[in-house]
Scaffold this active site. Structure first.
Site, PDB file in Angstrom:
ATOM      1  N   LYS A   1      43.791  47.452  34.400  1.00 41.82           N
ATOM      2  CA  LYS A   1      43.251  47.657  35.757  1.00 41.82           C
ATOM      3  C   LYS A   1      43.403  49.132  36.149  1.00 41.82           C
ATOM      4  CE  LYS A   1      41.911  45.576  39.580  1.00 41.82           C
ATOM      5  NZ  LYS A   1      40.582  45.040  39.650  1.00 41.82           N
TER       6      LYS A   1
ATOM      7  N   LYS B   1      43.305  38.384  43.071  1.00 39.50           N
ATOM      8  CA  LYS B   1      43.546  37.664  44.336  1.00 39.50           C
ATOM      9  C   LYS B   1      43.031  36.224  44.308  1.00 39.50           C
ATOM     10  CE  LYS B   1      39.526  37.668  47.103  1.00 39.50           C
ATOM     11  NZ  LYS B   1      38.591  38.006  46.081  1.00 39.50           N
TER      12      LYS B   1
ATOM     13  N   LYS C   1      36.641  33.906  39.709  1.00 42.52           N
ATOM     14  CA  LYS C   1      36.585  32.937  40.813  1.00 42.52           C
ATOM     15  C   LYS C   1      36.415  31.516  40.270  1.00 42.52           C
ATOM     16  CE  LYS C   1      34.468  36.420  43.727  1.00 42.52           C
ATOM     17  NZ  LYS C   1      35.727  36.990  44.199  1.00 42.52           N
TER      18      LYS C   1
ATOM     19  N   GLY D   1      36.154  41.065  49.206  1.00 44.85           N
ATOM     20  CA  GLY D   1      36.127  42.460  49.653  1.00 44.85           C
ATOM     21  C   GLY D   1      35.159  42.695  50.804  1.00 44.85           C
ATOM     22  N   ASN D   2      34.053  41.950  50.818  1.00 46.40           N
ATOM     23  CA  ASN D   2      33.051  42.186  51.870  1.00 46.40           C
ATOM     24  C   ASN D   2      33.526  41.728  53.247  1.00 46.40           C
ATOM     25  OD1 ASN D   2      32.856  39.452  50.991  1.00 46.40           O
ATOM     26  ND2 ASN D   2      30.856  39.294  51.974  1.00 46.40           N
TER      27      ASN D   2
END
Ligand code: ADP
Ligand code: MG
Length: 311
Positions: free
Chosen positions: A127, A211, A273, A11-12
């Site tokens: 979500k 993702k 992750k 996101g960053n």
């Protein structure tokens, strides 16, 4: 032959507004250009949380103003976010390549990610997406559209959608073909548009695929060598944020599993992750995954900097 990389951007690397995003992707493009210059073949996967939220909100507010506006399914919003972010990434990469005399082409693949209709996630949507509503309004919308709402820590009622596991990537052939040709491909944006197979046809479903998991699946099915997950930290840590915090360099899947058991990785941020990294590494001998930051990506790939997860 140089390695084939699937790079997941966090996101960053995107920011929140269109202006922020243009600036952020230009910085990302610079780091990716260094790898392209070195001959690496690259597929980029990106998140879409704030962007798909913005698109969804715009349609929701427009519908509240004017009922002639269509209710836009979340899967379609995801498709729009792939176009919007893909456009910015393409533009920034192309401009950077021209500046640096790199002749590589860039394209975006609108990507459908196949999920299992019987994935248990569909029985338990988790979500949260969209606006907060009063209980009465939420009930009305739920009735009209079949949405599921949950009460969100005193702030009101919010729609929740399922987060199923990625099973396969519909456009993998195209993506692999472009990658092997040396093009940079943007694919699986936002984890991909979730679709399920029924009677030989693909049908979209309102859901959100993680993702990082989608990137791991894509790397697996296009036969990439390395999965690189870029986020805000240069390495994964144990005892993260505590005085005894220790950055990890090279760890095996078995060690990663042990750290998961010991609760070192926060669910919803670092845990998915590490799990995605493990899945990819285990999918075929010789595969490795790296978790690092955008700024550290080149060093991580060329000098084994960052956290490497291997078998
Ligand atoms: P992204 O947008 O890249 O998916 P997230 O915020 O979801 O980023 O996840 C990355 C964040 O996870 C890091 O920036 C860090 O603050 C946090 N984090 C949680 N546990 C750990 C850990 N054990 N080691 C490193 N970072 C961690
Ligand atoms: Mg995340």
């Amino acid at each position: 032959m140089k390695k084939q990389l699937v790079i997941a951007l966090g996101g960053n690397a995107l920011g929140n507004t269109p202006d922020e995003q243009k600036e952020a992707v230009l910085a990302a493009a610079g780091h990716i250009a260094s790898l392209v210059k070195d001959g690496y073949k690259i597929v980029i996967v990106h998140g879409n949380g704030p962007q798909v939220g913005m698109i969804n909100l715009a349609f929701e507010l427009a519908y509240q103003q004017n009922s002639e506006v269509s209710v836009m399914p979340f899967a379609e919003c995801c498709g729009m976010s792939q176009g919007y972010i893909g456009f910015h990434l393409q533009n920034a990469l192309q401009n950077t390549f021209v500046e640096q005399g790199i002749t590589t082409h860039v394209s975006t693949a609108i990507t459908q990610v196949i999920v299992d209709r019987h994935d248990p996630a569909f029985q338990n949507p988790t979500k949260p997406v969209g606006l907060f509503y009063s209980e009465a309004t939420a009930e009305k919308i739920a009735e009209a559209r079949g949405y599921t709402f949950v009460e969100d820590s005193g702030r009101g009622f919010r729609r929740v959608v399922p987060s199923p596991e990625p099973v396969d990537i519909k456009e993998k052939g195209t993506i692999r073909c472009l990658m092997e040709n040396g093009d940079v491909v943007v694919a699986c944006g936002g984890g991909g548009i979730p679709v399920y197979r029924e009677n030989g046809r693909l049908t979209s479903v309102d859901a959100v695929i993680d993702k990082d998991k989608a990137a791991a699946k894509l790397a697996e099915v296009i036969n990439a060598d390395t999965l690189i997950i870029l986020t805000a930290v240069p390495r994964v840590a144990i005892n993260f944020g505590k005085p005894e915090q220790k950055w990890l360099e090279r760890i095996t899947v078995a060690e990663a599993r042990q750290y998961i058991k010991e609760g070192h990785f926060a669910p919803g941020s670092m845990l998915p992750k590490v799990e995605a990294a493990i899945k990819f590494v285990e999918s075929k001998p010789g595969r490795e995954a790296i978790i690092t930051s955008l700024e550290n990506a080149y060093q991580a790939v060329t000098e084994d900097n960052g956290t490497v997860i291997c078998s």
